[in-house]
Enzyme design. Structure first.
Site, PDB file in Angstrom:
ATOM      1  N   ASP A 201       0.813  -1.205   0.000  1.00 44.77           N
ATOM      2  CA  ASP A 201       0.000   0.000   0.000  1.00 44.77           C
ATOM      3  C   ASP A 201       0.852   1.263   0.000  1.00 44.77           C
ATOM      4  O   ASP A 201       0.388   2.335  -0.359  1.00 44.77           O
ATOM      5  CB  ASP A 201      -0.935  -0.004   1.212  1.00 44.77           C
ATOM      6  CG  ASP A 201      -2.017   1.046   1.100  1.00 44.77           C
ATOM      7  OD1 ASP A 201      -2.670   1.102   0.047  1.00 44.77           O
ATOM      8  OD2 ASP A 201      -2.202   1.832   2.053  1.00 44.77           O
ATOM      9  N   HIS A 282      -8.266   5.498   1.759  1.00 47.81           N
ATOM     10  CA  HIS A 282      -8.346   6.844   1.173  1.00 47.81           C
ATOM     11  C   HIS A 282      -7.133   7.149   0.315  1.00 47.81           C
ATOM     12  O   HIS A 282      -7.170   8.072  -0.507  1.00 47.81           O
ATOM     13  CB  HIS A 282      -8.446   7.886   2.293  1.00 47.81           C
ATOM     14  CG  HIS A 282      -9.742   7.857   3.026  1.00 47.81           C
ATOM     15  ND1 HIS A 282     -10.949   8.133   2.424  1.00 47.81           N
ATOM     16  CD2 HIS A 282     -10.036   7.566   4.320  1.00 47.81           C
ATOM     17  CE1 HIS A 282     -11.922   8.026   3.298  1.00 47.81           C
ATOM     18  NE2 HIS A 282     -11.395   7.681   4.464  1.00 47.81           N
ATOM     19  N   ARG A 283      -6.058   6.376   0.503  1.00 49.45           N
ATOM     20  CA  ARG A 283      -4.859   6.633  -0.281  1.00 49.45           C
ATOM     21  C   ARG A 283      -5.133   6.440  -1.771  1.00 49.45           C
ATOM     22  O   ARG A 283      -4.414   6.995  -2.606  1.00 49.45           O
ATOM     23  CB  ARG A 283      -3.732   5.702   0.196  1.00 49.45           C
ATOM     24  CG  ARG A 283      -2.367   6.099  -0.334  1.00 49.45           C
ATOM     25  CD  ARG A 283      -1.263   5.258   0.271  1.00 49.45           C
ATOM     26  NE  ARG A 283      -0.893   5.731   1.590  1.00 49.45           N
ATOM     27  CZ  ARG A 283      -0.946   5.008   2.699  1.00 49.45           C
ATOM     28  NH1 ARG A 283      -1.365   3.760   2.632  1.00 49.45           N
ATOM     29  NH2 ARG A 283      -0.580   5.497   3.853  1.00 49.45           N
ATOM     30  N   ALA A 284      -6.151   5.675  -2.114  1.00 56.14           N
ATOM     31  CA  ALA A 284      -6.463   5.433  -3.532  1.00 56.14           C
ATOM     32  C   ALA A 284      -6.788   6.744  -4.240  1.00 56.14           C
ATOM     33  O   ALA A 284      -6.206   7.059  -5.291  1.00 56.14           O
ATOM     34  CB  ALA A 284      -7.633   4.458  -3.643  1.00 56.14           C
ATOM     35  N   VAL A 287      -3.651   9.373  -4.101  1.00 61.66           N
ATOM     36  CA  VAL A 287      -2.563   9.074  -5.036  1.00 61.66           C
ATOM     37  C   VAL A 287      -3.029   9.273  -6.478  1.00 61.66           C
ATOM     38  O   VAL A 287      -2.276   9.779  -7.317  1.00 61.66           O
ATOM     39  CB  VAL A 287      -2.051   7.637  -4.814  1.00 61.66           C
ATOM     40  CG1 VAL A 287      -1.065   7.254  -5.898  1.00 61.66           C
ATOM     41  CG2 VAL A 287      -1.397   7.525  -3.447  1.00 61.66           C
TER      42      VAL A 287
END
Length: 635
Positions: A201, A282-284, A287
């Site tokens: 991740d 939420h990193r999706a 990024v």
């Protein structure tokens, strides 16, 4: 004098456009979190990374700073440079090319984060930091080849630094922090095992690299490699205009990246797509937005369009779609079928016949005897969740919960160069893993410039115990009775998930017919083992001795390969062995069980015989439990 670099130009690499784009995005905005290149051996992963470093423009650094601080940004300075900048001191500026800093799999924590500067300690009597690899990687490219094989303790330190952008060193009386902002690039061959989800991740972008199958493209690859190796200078000169043009694009993109905007309708589309894909992190979105901005900036634009967003989603989302271990990616709904009335009538007849078959199966399950002919032909059953609600299964449920929540087992080793150093001690035998820092400190405390034998210290480390979980699954015809194999597969599935959590090696042995088969040799490719488990069919007799023999052979090889390894055999069976290796079956069972005990192979038996069922066939479970001290769990 111009430095000559024997590196294939980035623009000369044939194909791999998605990988090139991902690397350029990370170069424009390192905040995307790095790039993971996954693919087979020999597909150009390392070549791409080294070509990127040669392409990137020079950067400004503080000339006399060991950490390569950014002289134009106080937030990217070490404590020493920041103090000079605040007090109006003169920071000498130098320019240098970015470089690739390789992180070897055998690296120690001392080499990674830094340690005591022995030279200054001896000469000046002060405790100063000798910079490690993270200091060298600051504002450069940190490349980890075969990142999936990186030791856990090294990965933990690396993750902390990558997340914070700072390396904090607290050891041997040293308290130092310095910036550690690097372009993280990893490569891996998926055949050698999966990557820890925590590390996976962290990589903002993911690209699956495959060798081109088009013959013309492969021929062009060979031609360019031959030309480059025969005369690299002339080859590089031929591609210089393309390199310069792309370098200017990267420089311009870095200048305008903060001015690029994303329209609200595209943000709505992105958020909706991420939710529909079942991605929980939420990193999706974060990024993806950063990547889309970088793609637009590379094209010289200050507004993200739909095509930019699509490209960014292809790079940022694939490795996050399956957000939980062993969870299958969500499938799009199937369109309604356009069938004729005759096809509808045929389907209704099939469903009616299937209903009769299910009723017949339920009657079979409620029967108190096992028909002798059941299971003679091969049948396939899917796994079934083990019933953990009744009182008899509470202990097993508690066991699985503890197993999923437990961490990897670590043991303390002395004078052994494997594991994370936690302390030091005096050697018991001839020293091998010498702690130079502690040895020097011992001499300094004696105020002696000479190191004596009594000053020598060796490291005390915490090393991860290598473990193998070998699942022995009975798939003989008797396991088809009352669909026992479904429960057996459910138990095996629990242990596969347990091995994933603990990062253990996993093996799968199935036995039916004349012999047992090793379907999966020791591996960490857990999804592959799950697929093999799902494809297991029942039928035939029960060659249990063959399965135990394969387990013993596998355990011996594993223990020879890894010192102090722990091997556990998970035997899921009804114990009705009826196929010997060549002699008397009872004598073979006794000999094999004693052999496993001598080899310290822990055996756990999961008895699939249902209670209250009349079954005259003898079972060897009690004999195995007695000779191996195995735990027996009744399901």
């Amino acid at each position: 004098m111009v430095e000559r670099r024997n590196v294939l130009p980035f623009t000369a690499i044939v194909g791999q456009e998605k990988a090139k784009l991902a690397l350029l995005v990370a170069a424009v905005n390192p905040a995307v979190g790095g790039v993971l290149l996954s693919g087979d051996k020999g597909t150009g992963k390392t070549t791409l990374v080294r070509a990127l470093a040669d392409l990137l423009p020079e950067i400004e650094v503080v000339a006399d700073c060991p950490f390569g601080c950014n002289p134009r940004n106080p937030l990217e300075m070490c404590d020493s440079c920041y103090e000079k900048a605040v007090n109006g001191g003169d920071l000498k500026v130098a320019r240098r090319k970015m470089k690739v800093v390789d992180l070897p799999l055998s690296i120690t924590v001392d080499r990674l984060v830094g340690t005591l500067d022995i030279k200054r300690a001896l000469k000046e009597g002060i405790r100063a930091l000798q910079p490690g690899l993270l200091a060298e990687a600051n504002r450069n490219i940190l490349y980890i080849d075969e990142v999936n094989l990186l030791e856990d303790y090294v990965a933990d330190v690396l993750l902390d630094s990558a997340a914070m952008g700072w390396n904090i060193v607290e050891r041997e009386g040293i308290s130092v922090r310095h910036p550690a902002r690097f372009i993280l690039v990893g490569s891996m061959n998926p055949e050698e095992g999966e990557l820890r989800p925590q590390i996976l991740d962290r990589f903002g972008l993911f690209v699956s690299i495959e060798a081109p199958l088009d013959p013309d493209t492969r021929i062009e690859v060979v031609k360019r490699v031959e030309e480059f190796q025969s005369d690299p200078i002339s080859f590089a000169e031929r591609y210089r205009p393309l390199q310069e043009e792309l370098r200017r694009k990267v420089v311009k993109a870095r200048e305008i990246i903060n001015e690029v905007a994303v329209p609200d309708d595209l943000l709505q589309l992105l958020a909706k797509s991420v939710v529909e894909m079942g991605i929980r992190t939420h990193r999706a979105e974060i990024v993806t937005v950063k990547a889309a901005k970088a793609i637009a900036a590379l094209d010289g634009r200050k507004t993200v369009n739909l095509e930019d967003l699509k490209k960014a989603m292809e790079l940022a989302l694939p490795h996050r779609i399956k957000s939980r271990p062993f969870e299958e990616p969500p499938q799009p709904p199937k369109p309604p079928e356009d069938r004729s009335p005759q096809e509808d009538e045929s389907k209704r007849r099939d469903e009616k016949e299937q209903g009769k078959g299910e009723q017949k199966g339920k009657k079979m399950e409620n029967s108190s005897t096992v028909p002798p002919s059941l299971g003679n032909k091969e049948e396939k059953f899917s796994a079934e969740e083990v019933d953990m609600e009744n009182e008899k299964a509470l202990k097993l449920k508690d066991r699985f919960q503890r197993a999923r929540g437990s961490r990897s087992v670590r043991t303390t080793v002395i004078d052994n160069p494997h594991g994370a150093p936690i302390s030091y001690t005096t050697p018991r035998h001839d020293p091998h893993d010498i702690d130079l820092t502690a040895t020097m400190i011992s001499a300094i405390l004696r105020k002696s410039p000479v190191i004596e034998e009594g000053d020598i210290r060796v490291r005390v480390r915490k090393a991860r115990t290598k473990r193998l979980c070998a699942i022995l699954l009975d798939s003989s015809g008797s396991m088809a009775a009352m669909r026992r194999i479904r429960i057996a597969k459910g138990i095996a599935m629990n242990f596969i998930k347990n091995a994933y959590v603990k990062r253990d090696e996993l093996a799968l042995i199935c036995f039916k017919g004349a012999k047992s088969d090793v379907l999966a040799h020791p591996t960490r490719r857990y999804n592959d083992v799950l697929r093999l488990l799902d494809g297991v069919k029942t039928g035939g007799r029960t060659p249990l001795p063959s399965a135990l023999h394969n387990l013993a052979t596998m355990a011996r090889i594993f223990k020879e390969k890894y010192k102090n390894a722990v091997v556990t055999g998970i035997l899921v069976t009804d114990g009705k062995a009826n196929v010997p290796l060549g002699g008397d079956i009872k004598e073979e069972m006794e000999r094999l069980c004693k052999m496993l005990k001598r080899m310290n192979v822990k055996l756990e038996i999961y008895d699939t015989r249902p209670s209250g069922v009349i079954d005259p066939a003898p079972s060897f479970i009690d004999l195995m439990a007695k000779l191996t001290d195995a735990e027996v769990h009744r399901i």
